[in-house]
Scaffold this motif. Structure first.
Motif, PDB file in Angstrom:
ATOM      1  N   GLY A  63      34.635  46.777  43.224  1.00 32.22           N
ATOM      2  CA  GLY A  63      34.037  45.446  43.126  1.00 32.22           C
ATOM      3  C   GLY A  63      33.380  45.201  41.790  1.00 32.22           C
ATOM      4  O   GLY A  63      32.953  44.091  41.500  1.00 32.22           O
ATOM      5  N   TRP A  64      33.342  46.226  40.925  1.00 35.09           N
ATOM      6  CA  TRP A  64      32.736  46.056  39.603  1.00 35.09           C
ATOM      7  C   TRP A  64      33.496  45.006  38.790  1.00 35.09           C
ATOM      8  O   TRP A  64      32.929  44.369  37.899  1.00 35.09           O
ATOM      9  CB  TRP A  64      32.743  47.395  38.840  1.00 35.09           C
ATOM     10  CG  TRP A  64      34.124  47.938  38.593  1.00 35.09           C
ATOM     11  CD1 TRP A  64      34.832  48.776  39.395  1.00 35.09           C
ATOM     12  CD2 TRP A  64      34.969  47.674  37.478  1.00 35.09           C
ATOM     13  NE1 TRP A  64      36.055  49.053  38.868  1.00 35.09           N
ATOM     14  CE2 TRP A  64      36.175  48.385  37.684  1.00 35.09           C
ATOM     15  CE3 TRP A  64      34.830  46.898  36.317  1.00 35.09           C
ATOM     16  CZ2 TRP A  64      37.233  48.343  36.779  1.00 35.09           C
ATOM     17  CZ3 TRP A  64      35.889  46.861  35.413  1.00 35.09           C
ATOM     18  CH2 TRP A  64      37.070  47.575  35.653  1.00 35.09           C
ATOM     19  N   PHE A 217      45.131  49.210  43.260  1.00 36.14           N
ATOM     20  CA  PHE A 217      45.427  48.037  42.449  1.00 36.14           C
ATOM     21  C   PHE A 217      44.615  48.003  41.156  1.00 36.14           C
ATOM     22  O   PHE A 217      45.100  47.512  40.131  1.00 36.14           O
ATOM     23  CB  PHE A 217      45.195  46.770  43.269  1.00 36.14           C
ATOM     24  CG  PHE A 217      46.373  46.421  44.130  1.00 36.14           C
ATOM     25  CD1 PHE A 217      47.498  45.836  43.593  1.00 36.14           C
ATOM     26  CD2 PHE A 217      46.363  46.706  45.485  1.00 36.14           C
ATOM     27  CE1 PHE A 217      48.592  45.525  44.382  1.00 36.14           C
ATOM     28  CE2 PHE A 217      47.448  46.400  46.281  1.00 36.14           C
ATOM     29  CZ  PHE A 217      48.566  45.804  45.730  1.00 36.14           C
ATOM     30  N   THR A 218      43.394  48.496  41.206  1.00 39.30           N
ATOM     31  CA  THR A 218      42.612  48.568  39.975  1.00 39.30           C
ATOM     32  C   THR A 218      43.261  49.528  38.989  1.00 39.30           C
ATOM     33  O   THR A 218      43.346  49.242  37.780  1.00 39.30           O
ATOM     34  CB  THR A 218      41.176  49.010  40.274  1.00 39.30           C
ATOM     35  OG1 THR A 218      40.596  48.144  41.236  1.00 39.30           O
ATOM     36  CG2 THR A 218      40.329  48.969  39.011  1.00 39.30           C
ATOM     37  N   ALA A 219      43.733  50.657  39.480  1.00 39.23           N
ATOM     38  CA  ALA A 219      44.418  51.617  38.609  1.00 39.23           C
ATOM     39  C   ALA A 219      45.705  51.015  38.046  1.00 39.23           C
ATOM     40  O   ALA A 219      46.031  51.213  36.865  1.00 39.23           O
ATOM     41  CB  ALA A 219      44.721  52.895  39.383  1.00 39.23           C
ATOM     42  N   LEU A 220      46.447  50.262  38.862  1.00 40.55           N
ATOM     43  CA  LEU A 220      47.655  49.621  38.365  1.00 40.55           C
ATOM     44  C   LEU A 220      47.332  48.592  37.283  1.00 40.55           C
ATOM     45  O   LEU A 220      48.050  48.480  36.279  1.00 40.55           O
ATOM     46  CB  LEU A 220      48.395  48.940  39.523  1.00 40.55           C
ATOM     47  CG  LEU A 220      49.067  49.875  40.533  1.00 40.55           C
ATOM     48  CD1 LEU A 220      49.609  49.070  41.717  1.00 40.55           C
ATOM     49  CD2 LEU A 220      50.188  50.664  39.875  1.00 40.55           C
ATOM     50  N   ALA A 221      46.247  47.846  37.475  1.00 41.58           N
ATOM     51  CA  ALA A 221      45.851  46.858  36.471  1.00 41.58           C
ATOM     52  C   ALA A 221      45.485  47.522  35.153  1.00 41.58           C
ATOM     53  O   ALA A 221      45.875  47.053  34.072  1.00 41.58           O
ATOM     54  CB  ALA A 221      44.679  46.027  36.994  1.00 41.58           C
ATOM     55  N   VAL A 222      44.745  48.620  35.221  1.00 44.26           N
ATOM     56  CA  VAL A 222      44.367  49.327  34.001  1.00 44.26           C
ATOM     57  C   VAL A 222      45.588  49.958  33.341  1.00 44.26           C
ATOM     58  O   VAL A 222      45.721  49.946  32.104  1.00 44.26           O
ATOM     59  CB  VAL A 222      43.301  50.394  34.310  1.00 44.26           C
ATOM     60  CG1 VAL A 222      43.031  51.269  33.090  1.00 44.26           C
ATOM     61  CG2 VAL A 222      42.004  49.723  34.765  1.00 44.26           C
ATOM     62  N   SER A 255      40.498  57.701  38.948  1.00 41.05           N
ATOM     63  CA  SER A 255      41.075  56.984  40.087  1.00 41.05           C
ATOM     64  C   SER A 255      42.081  57.862  40.829  1.00 41.05           C
ATOM     65  O   SER A 255      42.099  57.896  42.071  1.00 41.05           O
ATOM     66  CB  SER A 255      41.757  55.697  39.619  1.00 41.05           C
ATOM     67  OG  SER A 255      40.834  54.817  39.030  1.00 41.05           O
ATOM     68  N   GLY A 256      42.911  58.569  40.081  1.00 38.18           N
ATOM     69  CA  GLY A 256      43.875  59.462  40.708  1.00 38.18           C
ATOM     70  C   GLY A 256      43.205  60.561  41.502  1.00 38.18           C
ATOM     71  O   GLY A 256      43.664  60.924  42.597  1.00 38.18           O
ATOM     72  N   ALA A 257      42.113  61.092  40.969  1.00 34.44           N
ATOM     73  CA  ALA A 257      41.382  62.147  41.686  1.00 34.44           C
ATOM     74  C   ALA A 257      40.800  61.621  42.992  1.00 34.44           C
ATOM     75  O   ALA A 257      40.839  62.296  44.031  1.00 34.44           O
ATOM     76  CB  ALA A 257      40.277  62.699  40.793  1.00 34.44           C
TER      77      ALA A 257
END
Length: 293
Positions: A63-64, A217-222, A255-257
């Motif tokens: 949510g950040w 989805f945050t990881a995909l965006a980054v 995020s992967g961890a």
């Protein structure tokens, strides 16, 4: 409660902003009162801090990036959006760290872990200040939860609206209320979906399920930042990633961890999250095919 908040937020964007600011002030004030009051006059034991494990605290930070959902409605977004996200993340991180210090100062881990239906803040306030104060802190913590729900009711529907405008979601949800400009249809859609989720599982299950999807989805965006900079280096980029590519790579590593830990420790909720994400793939291509060229 979801429908009541929907009506409040659909009335006008400006009024919603005032409500959100008030809830945020009350929420931060309640957390600061617990931290400062607990350390100043509370009774606890600093030795309990040795038992702390902050691994799953990371789940609380999803949510950040919520401010980016309403970037189109922010004044001078190129300047104010990065400031809001950076300072918001730092402030929340500092508050969470201080709260964990006070929790472990007030109570041993065994008590904090017992009776998961009890609010940790309530148990902490009872231990620090006595039974008379506990209900008041419980009320403030409920307002804090209301503030979090309010923020997502305000910001989340902008995602559905943008998807609909881009042709990867039903066009009907791209519309806004004529007088206020609020995405009322998307807000109603989110209210229905949230209501379904609320009656479908426990709080812990829903948090882990939703957080898994959000992290994906945050990881995909980054990761798209890395891809686009390589494929389209000529694009105008008003925002710069500090210490690129180290910062996005570090984010993806963390995020992967977290995702790997969730798959190992809570496979059911993680599997449901994976299924939810994969279910959107055929729908995406179906809507893209229906979109006029």
């Amino acid at each position: 409660m979801v429908w009541l908040l929907t009506l409040v937020h659909a009335s006008s964007l400006e009024r919603g902003g005032a409500v959100q600011r008030t809830l945020t002030v009350v929420k931060v004030g309640a957390l600061l009162a617990l931290v400062l009051g607990g350390l100043a006059v509370g009774t606890g034991d600093w030795a309990r801090l040795a038992l702390v494990a902050f691994m799953f605290v990371t789940f609380s930070y999803t949510g950040w990036n919520g401010a980016s959902y309403i970037a189109g409605e922010i004044r001078d977004p190129q300047r104010n959006l990065p400031r809001a996200m950076i300072w918001g993340t730092l402030t929340v991180g500092a508050l969470y760290m201080l709260l964990n210090v006070v929790y472990l100062y007030a109570l041993p881990m065994s008590v904090l872990a017992a009776s998961p239906t009890d609010l940790v803040g309530h148990k902490t306030a009872m231990a620090l200040f006595g039974g008379a104060v506990g209900p008041w802190f419980t009320a403030l913590l409920i307002v804090s939860i209301l503030g979090a729900a309010s923020a997502m009711i305000w910001a989340g529907p902008r995602v559905y609206q943008a998807m609909a405008a881009d042709g990867v979601f039903p066009r009907w949800f791209a519309g806004s209320a004529e007088r206020s400009g609020v995405p009322a249809r998307s807000i109603l859609l989110q209210s229905v979906w949230v209501s379904v989720l609320v009656v479908s599982g426990t709080f812990e299950t829903l948090v882990l399920y939703a957080t898994f999807v959000l992290i994906v989805f945050t990881a995909l965006a980054v990761s798209s930042v890395l891809v686009l900079r390589r494929r389209q280096p000529e694009l105008h980029r008003p925002y710069r990633a500090w210490a690129y590519p180290c910062t996005p790579l570090a984010f993806l590593l963390v995020s992967g961890a977290i995702l790997w830990a969730a798959l190992q420790l809570r496979p059911t909720e993680s599997f449901l999250g994976v299924v939810t994400v994969l279910a959107g793939v055929p729908l995406y291509f179906w809507w893209r095919r229906r979109e006029p060229r």
